[in-house]
Design an enzyme around this catalytic site. Structure first.
Site, PDB file in Angstrom:
ATOM      1  CE  LYS A 195      -3.880   1.943   2.686  1.00 59.35           C
ATOM      2  NZ  LYS A 195      -4.754   1.717   3.862  1.00 59.35           N
ATOM      3  CB  SER A 206      -8.090   3.562   2.981  1.00 63.95           C
ATOM      4  OG  SER A 206      -7.221   2.930   3.896  1.00 63.95           O
ATOM      5  CB  SER A 248      -8.379   0.650   5.781  1.00 58.65           C
ATOM      6  OG  SER A 248      -9.073   1.868   5.818  1.00 58.65           O
TER       7      SER A 248
END
Lengths: 486, 484
Positions: A76, A151, A175
């Site tokens: 990420k 997210s 997330s």
């Protein structure tokens, strides 16, 4: 090649079916072909990936393969990665080349893994749909009209689409688990303090936690083995031994006590999601587990408490983006205040600004006690709910999200977006570990079963998920897009 | 009307840790800008603070030295504000649960009495960087070397009633932190900085007047001058019918005045909240006891010992205990020679004079405590006389010889006490000075005492200063009187 789990890939690499270089090249090719549709990567590190793959092949040939040697994965874009652009999905950091590696990045590299690049995300991890990225929304590989969740949406979509066998995400209010559910993959948010936060760009420090996102619980265990452990650079990372998380995999579930929080099966839960979750519970009963209803009475305070605490911390954590030392600086500032105002106005997106404003307000003189202090008290009650429940049962189960993946643009109102996290957010407030495991499909959109345990019971959670995956094949379902471009 | 001044001080002490309070970067002073700022000090995305245990130990030592409560739990908070030399946009400090609780500091006043000043609390925090406004053509340069240097902020109660008391308090704090070795106390390099809260009230009134906070008061002298200016300003203002507003003022040493920086209305809302990146600091009793057991003797204790046990005057005791270096030097001289009064006389006399002349501190003294102690020993056991002792001191100061005995030997300064040898020199002088002998003989007996000085001088000269002066005196008197 792109359909295999990490465990399967290791066997293939060991057997010499293909090299890490071949695997890496294959996946880089898929990223080149598919990322235009999915937008799951912000940065693809072709050259670094290939040289890491070559090093891995050499190590394997020399008999020095580590636990993840030669296995490709994606990070990420919230993890600082030395000499690689690290944006946190924000224009603010569009030009930021991190000068150091996050602890997680360092550990994964030392274990021999091959990073293919940095995945898209909601700006500063603030969002539940990946629509809040400066780099544009990520599409769900199962249905390009749907969001991948957020997210960690880029990580989830990349794994689901067969661009990479596993990815690392972060979870502050859901997330990892919600995008894992939306994209039909397996994701684990570890106990707060299990994995170092050093080098992970902070959103809400007391809630943020990194975790693995993969195609199976076994793969999550392999990754957590490498990621977990004390770090002298993170005071909130606990000094506690790291078990071999694969060791408990294979333990029978007879006698396992499962609790179903009644609050997680109420109004607003999509009937197809509920049906899939209840079907999964039946599978567990058939594996010898007993099921009972429990109550987490303070559940409905979780979202309000979270939206006080997380923005408060964020408002402070994001103060460093001031245009002085790194990140976006506006053109031709006339003075210091002008530079602050315009740099931040231009660098941050709407949701980030909204949360900075909320956080700044709740910490202000005269409001601190009513908001922040009260929210911390509520947080303790929420934590106590879970501790009480775990006196009676071993794990809790329920939906990871009230609905399957929704359409891009469907949740324009911030509050309706916040309510998407109703089943995941309390877990971060309590600091306990949670997983999302594929458990069905609503049409073409996956459904996630959430499994929760008490603090530091990741080994048990992983086995509970693994046993389900031994008995079902929801985790083996792939979106059509992953197949047709094979 | 008679006015009373009320003063409280916030003293920021840079702690002498090797590395910063939350990072491993060095804290040494004077390096090239931004060469001692690591990722943590720069506030890069993703970095986290890790508390320096040394800073905690130093803060606790200070607390123990002022007999303060040491709470079991203390917590770091974030103080949020934007400033270019504050990299994270917040300062990590302690707002609600500081590491040191209520304590007190004894200050010595000029009239020889002492006074206790209460300390409200002391807390740990990180220093900011520096903004450099020169040499950047209208831009501002930022040096983050200082960012993250540990500070102990010591907050007093408004217990001081004059500029002199405030200066004495600041000196007492300086003395304590340097004794403890927790700070170099170098005010010129900013190791100790001070904000002063000043208000005035009519004498006899119980409630406090409105206070002004004066920032940037960075020397003992400036504290006195800034307060004097500010008191005059406030009194004039009130007597002219105005009112003092609560505000922050800046002291300008060049103009010797204070100027308004911002009023209460313009004050920041710092939005303090507990830092989620740091755990509460929990101190167990054994840790605190260990630090207490290893505290050095502190200035007040030292002063009392010098006065009560060693019999020094209050003045000597206070001068010799003013700094740890001075006290340690004196203690060693005294231990070597075994006589506290002689040691005190030499340290404050010959040594202090020489140091002053050369502008040296005691730590840079060319004559070591051991050398001085041995020199005094040789005076006390009559190996040398007082005059020769000064020569020996000067020789040691100049590096001629490694010990008093060396110098005495090399320069032949050993005192002559052999009566026969002294008598021979006396006979020679008498033989060489017929006129003076005649004068002596003709003088009234009560005038002769003064006249003997000439002969003593001649004999001492003949002995190159080594003859024992008492013996010379005694024998001369016998011999001269025998001639009368």
């Amino acid at each position: 090649m792109h359909d295999k789990t990490l465990a399967e890939l290791t066997r293939s690499l060991d057997a010499g079916e293909f090299s890490s270089r071949e695997l890496t090249q294959h996946l880089l090719g898929r990223i080149d072909r598919l990322n235009g549709k999915l937008n799951s990567f912000i940065t693809v590190t072709h050259d670094q990936a290939l040289s890491a793959a070559d090093a891995a092949d050499k190590a394997r040939a020399a008999g020095q393969a580590g636990p993840l040697t030669g296995l490709p994965l994606a990070l990420k874009d919230i993890f600082c990665t030395r000499d690689v652009k690290t944006t946190a999905g924000s224009r603010m950091l569009d030009t930021f080349i991190a000068p150091y590696d996050a602890t997680v990045v360092e550990k994964l590299a030392e274990a021999g893994s091959v990073s293919l690049g940095k995945t898209n995300m909601d700006e500063f991890a603030m969002g539940s749909s990946n629509e809040n990225s400066h780099y544009g929304p990520v599409k769900n590989p199962w249905d390009l009209a749907a969001v991948p969740g957020g997210s960690s949406g880029g990580s989830a979509a990349a794994v689901a689409a067969g661009l990479v066998p596993a990815a690392i995400g972060t979870d502050t209010g859901g997330s990892i688990r919600q995008p894992a559910a939306f994209c039909g993959i397996t994701g684990l948010k570890p106990t707060y303090g299990r994995v170092s936060r050093y080098g992970m760009i902070a959103y809400a420090s007391s809630l943020d936690q990194a975790g693995p996102m993969a195609r199976s619980a076994e793969d999550c265990a392999l990754l957590l083995n490498v990621m977990a452990g004390h770090d002298l650079r993170d005071s909130t990372c606990v000094q506690r031994g790291v078990p071999d998380y694969t060791e408990e995999l294979g333990t029978a579930l007879s006698g396992l006590k499962i609790g179903l929080p009644s609050e997680y099966f109420g109004d607003g839960l999509d009937p197809e999601v509920e049906a899939a979750v209840r079907e999964a519970i039946k599978v567990y009963e058939s594996l010898g587990a007993s099921v009972r209803e429990v109550s987490l009475p303070h559940t409905h305070y979780a979202i309000p408490a979270y939206y006080v605490i997380a923005p408060a911390e964020a408002s402070s954590n994001l103060s460093r983006y001031d245009g002085v030392r790194f990140g976006h600086r506006c053109d031709n500032p006339v003075d210091l205040i002008d530079m602050y105002k315009r740099s931040r106005a231009e660098g941050f997106g709407d949701e980030v600004k909204r949360r900075i404003l909320i956080g700044t307000h709740t910490l202000s003189e005269g409001f601190f006690d009513a908001y922040y202090k009260k929210a911390q008290q509520v947080r303790r009650l929420i934590r106590q709910d879970f501790l009480d429940a775990f006196e009676e049962v071993d794990v809790l189960m329920g939906p990871a999200s009230p609905t399957p993946a929704f359409d891009l643009g469907a949740n324009k109102d911030p509050v309706s977006m916040y309510l998407q996290d109703i089943y995941t957010i309390a877990i971060n407030l309590a600091g306990i570990p949670g997983m999302s495991v594929p458990a069905g499909l609503a049409g073409s959109r996956p459904i996630g079963l959430q499994i929760l345990g008490s603090h530091f019971t990741e080994a048990r959670l992983l086995n509970v998920a693994h046993q389900f995956q031994q008995a079902t094949d929801w985790h083996r379902q792939r979106p059509a897009l992953a197949e047709e471009n094979a | 009307m008679q006015w009373e001044t009320v003063i409280g001080l916030e003293v920021h002490v840079q702690l002498a840790t090797r590395s910063k309070i939350f990072s491993g970067a060095s804290t040494s002073f004077g390096a090239e800008p931004n060469t001692q700022a690591c990722a943590v000090d720069l506030g890069l995305p993703g970095v986290l603070p890790v508390l320096n245990e040394q800073a905690v130990a130093m803060a606790v030592k200070f607390g123990l030295a002022i007999h303060a409560e040491i709470p079991e739990v203390s917590v770091f908070d974030r103080k949020n504000y934007f400033y270019p030399d504050l990299p994270k946009g917040y300062q990590t400090s302690q707002m609600y649960q500081p590491i040191v609780g209520v304590g007190e500091v004894e200050i010595a006043l000029e009239d020889g009495t002492t006074k206790r000043v209460r300390v409200h609390h002391a807390h740990l925090e990180e220093d900011a960087g520096k903004s450099l406004h020169e040499d950047f053509h209208g831009m501002t340069g930022i040096d983050l070397n200082r960012a993250g240097t540990p500070l102990l902020e010591i907050v007093s109660e408004p217990d001081m009633r004059s500029a002199k008391e405030a200066a004495a308090y600041l000196k007492a704090i300086h003395s304590i932190v340097t004794y403890l070795g927790i700070s170099d106390g170098n005010m010129a390099e900013g190791s100790m900085r001070c904000d002063v809260n000043v208000s005035v009230r009519p004498k006899g009134q119980e409630t406090f007047g409105t206070r002004a906070e004066i920032k940037n008061v960075n020397s003992f002298r400036f504290v006195e001058r800034a307060i004097a200016f500010e008191v005059e300003r406030q009194v004039e203002l009130i007597e002219d019918g105005g009112t003092v507003v609560q505000e922050t003022r800046l002291y300008d040493p060049e103009r010797d005045e204070t100027r308004s920086m911002r009023t209460k209305e313009e004050a920041n809302d710092y939005r303090y909240f507990p830092c989620p990146d740091l755990l509460p600091v929990v101190l167990d009793q054994a840790y605190i006891d260990h630090l207490r057991d290893n505290l050095p003797e502190l200035p007040a204790e030292k002063r009392a010992r010098f006065e009560n046990e060693l019999g020094l005057s209050a003045y000597d005791a206070s001068v010799l205990s003013a700094t740890r270096e001075m006290a340690d030097f004196f203690d060693e001289v005294k231990d070597v020679c075994g006589d506290a009064k002689q040691a005190a006389n030499w340290v404050q006399g010959e040594l202090a004079g020489a140091l002053n002349r050369e502008g040296l501190t005691i730590t840079a003294s060319p004559v070591s405590a051991r050398q001085l102690g041995e020199l005094i020993t040789r005076v006390m056991d009559d190996t040398i006389n007082g005059k020769a002792a000064k020569q020996v001191f000067q020789a040691l100061w100049n590096g001629q010889g490694t010990s008093a005995d060396d110098v005495i030997e090399a320069q032949g300064l050993k005192q002559v006490t052999d009566t026969g040898a002294i008598e021979a020199m006396i006979d020679q002088v008498i033989a060489d000075s017929p006129a003076q002998v005649a004068q002596y003989r003709d003088a009234e007996p009560d005038k002769r005492g003064k006249m003997i000085g000439y002969f003593v001088g001649q004999v001492m000269k003949a002995s190159r200063g080594t003859a024992n002066p008492q013996q010379v005196n005694q024998l001369l008197k016998q011999k001269l009187d025998a001639l009368c």
